[in-house]
Design a protein around this motif. Structure first.
Motif, PDB file in Angstrom:
ATOM      1  N   CYS A   1       0.855  -1.184   0.000  1.00 44.13           N
ATOM      2  CA  CYS A   1       0.000   0.000   0.000  1.00 44.13           C
ATOM      3  C   CYS A   1       0.898   1.243   0.000  1.00 44.13           C
ATOM      4  CB  CYS A   1      -0.872  -0.022   1.251  1.00 44.13           C
ATOM      5  SG  CYS A   1      -2.334   1.011   1.149  1.00 44.13           S
ATOM      6  N   PRO A   2       0.628   2.223  -0.867  1.00 39.25           N
ATOM      7  CA  PRO A   2       1.531   3.373  -0.962  1.00 39.25           C
ATOM      8  C   PRO A   2       1.545   4.211   0.316  1.00 39.25           C
ATOM      9  CG  PRO A   2      -0.464   3.779  -2.209  1.00 39.25           C
ATOM     10  CD  PRO A   2      -0.517   2.348  -1.781  1.00 39.25           C
ATOM     11  N   GLY A   3       2.700   4.898   0.535  1.00 37.93           N
ATOM     12  CA  GLY A   3       2.784   5.783   1.683  1.00 37.93           C
ATOM     13  C   GLY A   3       1.723   6.857   1.633  1.00 37.93           C
ATOM     14  N   GLY A   4       1.242   7.252   2.817  1.00 37.50           N
ATOM     15  CA  GLY A   4       0.176   8.239   2.897  1.00 37.50           C
ATOM     16  C   GLY A   4      -1.199   7.648   2.747  1.00 37.50           C
ATOM     17  N   ALA A   5      -1.283   6.343   2.646  1.00 37.27           N
ATOM     18  CA  ALA A   5      -2.569   5.656   2.540  1.00 37.27           C
ATOM     19  C   ALA A   5      -2.469   4.328   3.270  1.00 37.27           C
ATOM     20  CB  ALA A   5      -2.952   5.442   1.092  1.00 37.27           C
ATOM     21  N   PHE A   6      -3.611   3.713   3.524  1.00 40.27           N
ATOM     22  CA  PHE A   6      -3.598   2.397   4.173  1.00 40.27           C
ATOM     23  C   PHE A   6      -4.570   1.466   3.448  1.00 40.27           C
ATOM     24  CE2 PHE A   6      -6.957   4.726   6.238  1.00 40.27           C
ATOM     25  CZ  PHE A   6      -7.908   3.804   6.645  1.00 40.27           C
ATOM     26  N   CYS A   7      -4.270   0.165   3.534  1.00 47.63           N
ATOM     27  CA  CYS A   7      -5.073  -0.894   2.903  1.00 47.63           C
ATOM     28  C   CYS A   7      -5.537  -1.821   4.015  1.00 47.63           C
ATOM     29  CB  CYS A   7      -4.239  -1.640   1.872  1.00 47.63           C
ATOM     30  SG  CYS A   7      -3.623  -0.596   0.531  1.00 47.63           S
ATOM     31  N   PRO A   8      -6.743  -1.610   4.543  1.00 48.33           N
ATOM     32  CA  PRO A   8      -7.118  -2.222   5.814  1.00 48.33           C
ATOM     33  C   PRO A   8      -7.615  -3.663   5.744  1.00 48.33           C
ATOM     34  CG  PRO A   8      -8.852  -0.777   5.075  1.00 48.33           C
ATOM     35  CD  PRO A   8      -7.741  -0.649   4.074  1.00 48.33           C
ATOM     36  N   THR A   9      -8.057  -4.147   4.604  1.00 45.43           N
ATOM     37  CA  THR A   9      -8.719  -5.444   4.548  1.00 45.43           C
ATOM     38  C   THR A   9      -8.097  -6.321   3.478  1.00 45.43           C
ATOM     39  OG1 THR A   9     -10.342  -4.687   2.931  1.00 45.43           O
ATOM     40  CG2 THR A   9     -10.904  -4.393   5.252  1.00 45.43           C
ATOM     41  N   ASP A  10      -8.504  -7.592   3.520  1.00 40.14           N
ATOM     42  CA  ASP A  10      -8.159  -8.476   2.408  1.00 40.14           C
ATOM     43  C   ASP A  10      -8.736  -7.901   1.113  1.00 40.14           C
ATOM     44  OD1 ASP A  10      -6.947 -10.233   4.125  1.00 40.14           O
ATOM     45  OD2 ASP A  10      -8.613 -11.653   4.178  1.00 40.14           O
ATOM     46  N   ALA A  11      -8.005  -8.124   0.040  1.00 41.24           N
ATOM     47  CA  ALA A  11      -8.466  -7.778  -1.306  1.00 41.24           C
ATOM     48  C   ALA A  11      -8.750  -6.290  -1.485  1.00 41.24           C
ATOM     49  CB  ALA A  11      -9.706  -8.593  -1.657  1.00 41.24           C
ATOM     50  N   THR A  12      -7.958  -5.442  -0.800  1.00 37.97           N
ATOM     51  CA  THR A  12      -8.115  -3.997  -1.002  1.00 37.97           C
ATOM     52  C   THR A  12      -7.617  -3.620  -2.396  1.00 37.97           C
ATOM     53  OG1 THR A  12      -7.873  -3.508   1.349  1.00 37.97           O
ATOM     54  CG2 THR A  12      -7.431  -1.715  -0.194  1.00 37.97           C
ATOM     55  N   THR A  13      -8.416  -2.901  -3.123  1.00 35.63           N
ATOM     56  CA  THR A  13      -7.997  -2.443  -4.456  1.00 35.63           C
ATOM     57  C   THR A  13      -7.868  -0.928  -4.534  1.00 35.63           C
ATOM     58  OG1 THR A  13     -10.307  -2.411  -5.176  1.00 35.63           O
ATOM     59  CG2 THR A  13      -9.058  -4.419  -5.597  1.00 35.63           C
ATOM     60  N   THR A  14      -8.467  -0.226  -3.592  1.00 31.73           N
ATOM     61  CA  THR A  14      -8.366   1.241  -3.565  1.00 31.73           C
ATOM     62  C   THR A  14      -7.858   1.676  -2.197  1.00 31.73           C
ATOM     63  OG1 THR A  14     -10.237   1.400  -5.089  1.00 31.73           O
ATOM     64  CG2 THR A  14      -9.621   3.400  -3.878  1.00 31.73           C
ATOM     65  N   PRO A  15      -6.583   2.087  -2.086  1.00 31.68           N
ATOM     66  CA  PRO A  15      -6.056   2.540  -0.790  1.00 31.68           C
ATOM     67  C   PRO A  15      -6.855   3.724  -0.245  1.00 31.68           C
ATOM     68  CG  PRO A  15      -4.292   2.161  -2.354  1.00 31.68           C
ATOM     69  CD  PRO A  15      -5.566   2.098  -3.141  1.00 31.68           C
ATOM     70  N   ILE A  16      -6.903   3.815   1.097  1.00 31.84           N
ATOM     71  CA  ILE A  16      -7.630   4.881   1.774  1.00 31.84           C
ATOM     72  C   ILE A  16      -6.622   5.914   2.296  1.00 31.84           C
ATOM     73  CG2 ILE A  16      -9.207   5.401   3.673  1.00 31.84           C
ATOM     74  CD1 ILE A  16     -10.156   2.491   3.506  1.00 31.84           C
ATOM     75  N   VAL A  17      -6.933   7.185   2.058  1.00 29.47           N
ATOM     76  CA  VAL A  17      -6.031   8.251   2.491  1.00 29.47           C
ATOM     77  C   VAL A  17      -5.884   8.232   4.000  1.00 29.47           C
ATOM     78  CG1 VAL A  17      -5.675  10.758   2.561  1.00 29.47           C
ATOM     79  CG2 VAL A  17      -6.593   9.681   0.499  1.00 29.47           C
ATOM     80  N   CYS A  18      -4.634   8.352   4.456  1.00 28.32           N
ATOM     81  CA  CYS A  18      -4.348   8.342   5.884  1.00 28.32           C
ATOM     82  C   CYS A  18      -5.020   9.540   6.560  1.00 28.32           C
ATOM     83  CB  CYS A  18      -2.834   8.404   6.083  1.00 28.32           C
ATOM     84  SG  CYS A  18      -2.291   7.807   7.691  1.00 28.32           S
ATOM     85  N   PRO A  19      -5.734   9.371   7.678  1.00 35.01           N
ATOM     86  CA  PRO A  19      -6.460  10.483   8.301  1.00 35.01           C
ATOM     87  C   PRO A  19      -5.532  11.451   9.034  1.00 35.01           C
ATOM     88  CG  PRO A  19      -6.698   8.509   9.623  1.00 35.01           C
ATOM     89  CD  PRO A  19      -5.949   8.096   8.386  1.00 35.01           C
ATOM     90  N   ALA A  20      -6.030  12.670   9.287  1.00 35.41           N
ATOM     91  CA  ALA A  20      -5.279  13.653  10.073  1.00 35.41           C
ATOM     92  C   ALA A  20      -4.994  13.095  11.451  1.00 35.41           C
ATOM     93  CB  ALA A  20      -6.075  14.950  10.158  1.00 35.41           C
ATOM     94  N   GLY A  21      -3.832  13.421  11.992  1.00 36.91           N
ATOM     95  CA  GLY A  21      -3.434  12.917  13.295  1.00 36.91           C
ATOM     96  C   GLY A  21      -2.796  11.554  13.225  1.00 36.91           C
ATOM     97  N   SER A  22      -2.599  11.043  12.004  1.00 37.70           N
ATOM     98  CA  SER A  22      -2.005   9.722  11.817  1.00 37.70           C
ATOM     99  C   SER A  22      -0.955   9.805  10.725  1.00 37.70           C
ATOM    100  CB  SER A  22      -3.072   8.703  11.436  1.00 37.70           C
ATOM    101  OG  SER A  22      -4.088   8.627  12.403  1.00 37.70           O
TER     102      SER A  22
END
Length: 821
Positions: free
Chosen positions: A778-799
């Motif tokens: 998963c690219p930096g600045g984002a997270f891939c929280p589950t199995d089979a993630t295809t769209t990384p989620i932007v890292c939230p403020a404070g993290s």
């Protein structure tokens, strides 16, 4: 005189009669004199028919010399000395006197042009014209009716009679029409009843006769050695019944009515009830004829005989045409001591049946040996078209019971549209097949927008196909239809609760479903809660589903599907979900979704097998393959198909005992599998001259892309193929050069394909589906929280989210971030 055509019948209308001196009643004096003198008819009985008031006043007797009379048509009257128009025949001893008596009558008017002949049959779709009703002649007794019929045999003109009385008993003599035209109208508040008192048939029409009954009730007719206790039509005759009943009549065949030899019976707003036949057709019987019912009912009729009984409600054979519209067949029975067929309806030998907005309800067929088609039995090239109709609560019961609803045999064609088959039962001692529908021997069935629900096949030994059963090259097509909540129950073996097919059948489901069907066996095996295919059958599912089906017994197989013996199943854009096989009594359960045996083939195209279970109903049972159990054969997954969330003790996803399972890329985005290219493994180059060996090695790559010849030999210049191959290209040459994954021959507990783990990104590209790294971290600045993630989620403020993050990390103490990413 003029002719008036009304409703297909010719009537005489009033015109002035030249050279005729009429009496005070309007009848020409010569006619009055002759009528009074001959004594058979009087001017009082028949007012001046030239005014058109009584067109049925049709004859003038020829004195004491003959009981036969001259027709009223003026062309006949003016020509009454002709042999064809008068039965005072030339050569007869009384002919001169007869001719003399008629001479005055014939002289009252000049000859008129002949009237057009009557049409060959009454109009079948029109009500009785008002002009006929106004011209009815009342008759008050059986003797009057018989007298009118006898007279009609002589004059041949249409006869229109009003029956004002409530009851007319026949006293052992049927009413008979011999090629003549009769209309009977019951004018009382409840109509008129013709009661044969179980001494004779009620009415018989032969010789191209025409009968029309309105508000007439035929009762207690009996034909001990023939057809039609209430009504018999023969020889191209026609009968029209409107607001009539035929009840409590009996015959050898066609207890209520029997039609044969090109006859036509049209029944509207009428009932046939509680009639019996000792052979076929408790209510109605037709042979090479036309039968049409509209807004009518056949109720409580029974066909029964010592050996074979067919068609409790209606029986038809030999190219009959039957039409039921807005009509019902209810509580009819075919009860044979040995064999019974068609509790409601039975059609045979190239007959055609059309049911529209009609019902067949609570009909039964019973016998000691064999009973089939409790609702409807069709055999030998019949064509059935059923639209917006229902068949419900019909039961076939015998030692061997087949087709609780429909039973079709030998090249019949069934087309059902917007129909329901519900709560029908095949109940056998030895076996029962087809609770809802049974088809055998090259029949073709098409269901569109139909539902088959709550049907049952139950037997002490063997039960198959509680919903649908097909055998011997039948073709089933289901479009926008459902088979639901059907149950096959047997003390020993049970197969295919929803759908069962054997021996070269072809089945296709499009936008259809098999749901909540159950195969339950007592002491042996239950196989195929949803579908079972046996010996060379083919099934195609497109945009369809098999859901929540169950096989339960001590030895349970295939909650969703079972295939045995070279069968082929193809699923496209389809789902198999929440199916289960349950072992009771401590034996085994194999294949919650699929159980494939004996070299069968399964192909899944963009389809999913999910949430299926192989489980034990009691402790000690072996449960294998929650999703798919491959005992023998080949399975291919393509276009992103998958097996997910299945459960079993051994092999949650699948078990392979023999055969191959191949996954052809791509998978769904977010999943991966080990990947190889399917090629041909060939033996080492043979030892020979250096040049030959070098040529062989140079061709090795090209030879790995070529299948063997059809006879199994290697292509020219190539070494023979090796005994062990990396992919099943010998059975499916389309696999060559494709990226594939060959599933190992061992139980698989993980979902197939494997999901990209959290912290990694999935991709739709098959080039990024061949390792657990998928498309990378998963690219930096984002997270891939589950199995089979295809769209990384932007890292939230404070993290903060470094490369490969699955869960965002909080900023350390004494630091902060007010930005996302």
């Amino acid at each position: 005189m003029q002719n008036l055509l009304v409703g297909g019948l010719v009537f005489l209308t009033a015109v002035s009669v030249q050279s005729a001196e009429c009496g005070p009643d309007g009848v020409p004096a010569a006619v009055d004199e002759l009528l009074e003198r001959t004594g058979n008819y009087t001017a009082t009985t028949y007012p001046c028919y030239y005014r058109g008031e009584t067109p049925e006043a049709s004859c003038v007797a020829c004195g004491s010399h003959s009981n036969v009379s001259c027709p009223t048509n003026l062309s006949y009257i003016a020509d009454c000395d002709a042999e064809t128009n008068m039965n005072c025949q030339p050569g007869h001893a009384s002919y001169p006197a007869c001719l003399s008596e008629c001479a005055a009558f014939c002289a009252i008017a000049p000859p008129a042009s002949p009237s057009p002949p009557l049409p060959p049959s009454l109009p079948l779709s029109l009500p009785v014209p008002a002009s006929i009703v106004l011209g009815l002649k009342p008759v008050n007794s059986l003797a009057d009716i018989q007298l009118e019929l006898q007279a009609q045999l002589l004059h041949g003109s249409p006869l229109y009679l009003e029956l004002p009385g409530a009851l007319y008993t026949l006293e052992g003599q049927e009413l008979s029409l011999q090629g003549t035209n009769l209309t009977l109208v019951g004018s009382g508040p409840d109509g008129a009843t013709l009661d044969a008192q179980n001494l004779s048939r009620v009415v018989r029409v032969v010789g191209s006769g025409h009968l029309r009954l309105q508000n007439i009730h035929l009762r207690n007719g009996l034909t001990a050695n023939g057809g039609g206790g209430g009504l018999r039509l023969e020889s191209s005759s026609t009968a029209i019944l409107e607001n009539c009943t035929i009840a409590s009549c009996a015959a050898t065949f066609g207890g209520g009515a029997s039609i044969a030899n090109g006859a036509t019976l049209v029944v509207t707003d009428s009932d046939v009830s509680f009639c019996t036949a000792t052979q076929n057709g408790g209510g109605l019987h037709a042979e090479n004829s036309i039968l049409a019912l509209t807004n009518s009912a056949v109720t409580g009729c029974v066909a029964t005989r010592a050996n074979l009984a067919r068609g409790g409600g209606c029986y038809a054979e030999n190219s009959c045409t039957l039409t039921f519209t807005n009509s019902a067949v209810t509580s009819c029975v075919a009860a044979g001591r040995i064999i019974g067929a068609g509790g409601g309806l039975c059609v045979r030998f190239s007959s055609t049946l059309t049911l529209t907005h009609s019902t067949v309800t609570s009909c039964n067929v019973t016998a000691s040996l064999w009973a089939g088609g409790a609702g409807l039995y069709a055999v030998d090239s019949c064509t059935l078209t059923v639209t917006s109709s229902a068949m419900t609560s019909c039961v076939a019961a015998a030692d061997n019971a087949i087709g609780g609803g429909f039973n079709a045999v030998n090249s019949c064609i069934l087309t059902l549209t917007s129909c329901t088959v519900a709560s029908c039962v095949a109940a056998g001692e030895t076996f029962s097949y087809g609770g809802g529908l049974y088809a055998d021997d090259a029949c073709i069935l098409t269901l569109t927008n139909c539902e088959m629900t709550g049907c049952v096949a139950t037997a002490s030994t063997l039960a198959k196909g509680a919903g649908l059963f097909g055998a011997d090259s039948c073709t089933f097509t289901l479009i926008d239809s459902a088979v639901t909540s059907c149950v096959a129950r047997g003390d020993e073996r049970v197969d295919g609760a929803g759908v069962y097919a054997e021996y070269d059948c072809i089945l296709a489901l499009a936008n259809s479903a098999v749901t909540s069907c159950v195969a339950t066996g007592g002491t042996w095996t239950a196989a195929g809660g949803g579908v079972l295919l046996y010996i060379r059958c083919t099934l195609t599912l497109t945009n369809s589903a098999v859901i929540s089906c169950v096989a339960t017994s001590p030895d349970a197989e295939g909650g969703g599907f079972v295939t045995i013996g070279f069968c082929i199943i193809t699923l496209t854009n389809s789902v198999v979900s929440s199916c289960s096989c349950v072992a009771t009594g401590g034996s085994s359960a194999r294949g919650g979704g699929f159980h494939l045996q004996s070299s069968s083939t399964l192909t899944l195209i963009n389809s999913v097998l999910t949430s299926c279970v192989a489980t034990e109903g009691s402790e000690g049972a072996l449960t294998e393959a929650g999703g798919l159990y491959l005992e023998s054969g080949e399975v291919k997954f393509t276009n992103g198909s998958s097996v997910r969330n299945c459960t079993a003790t051994v092999g949650k996803t699948l078990v392979i005992k023999a055969g191959t399972i191949t996954y052809v890329f791509p998978t769904l985005a977010g999943y991966w599998l080990p990947q190889v290219e399917c090629r041909v493994y060939r033996e080492s180059c043979p030892t020979g001259t250096p040049a030959a060996e070098e040529q062989c090695r140079a061709q090795r790559d090209a030879c790995s892309q070529l299948p063997d010849d059809i006879d199994g030999s290697a292509p020219s210049g190539c070494a023979p193929s090796a005994a062990v191959q990396p992919c099943p290209w010998k059975s499916d040459e389309s696999l060559l050069l494709k990226p594939i994954y060959l599933v190992p021959n061992e139980p698989l507990n993980e979902d197939l394909p494997f999901a990209c783990v959290p912290g990694y990104v999935g991709s739709p590209s098959q080039l990024e589906q061949r390792s657990p790294f998928c498309a990378g971290p998963c690219p930096g600045g984002a997270f891939c929280p589950t199995d089979a993630t295809t769209t990384p989620i932007v890292c939230p403020a404070g993290s903060f989210c470094p490369l490969g993050t699955s869960v965002p990390r909080s900023c350390p103490s004494a630091t902060f971030s007010n930005e996302t990413g």
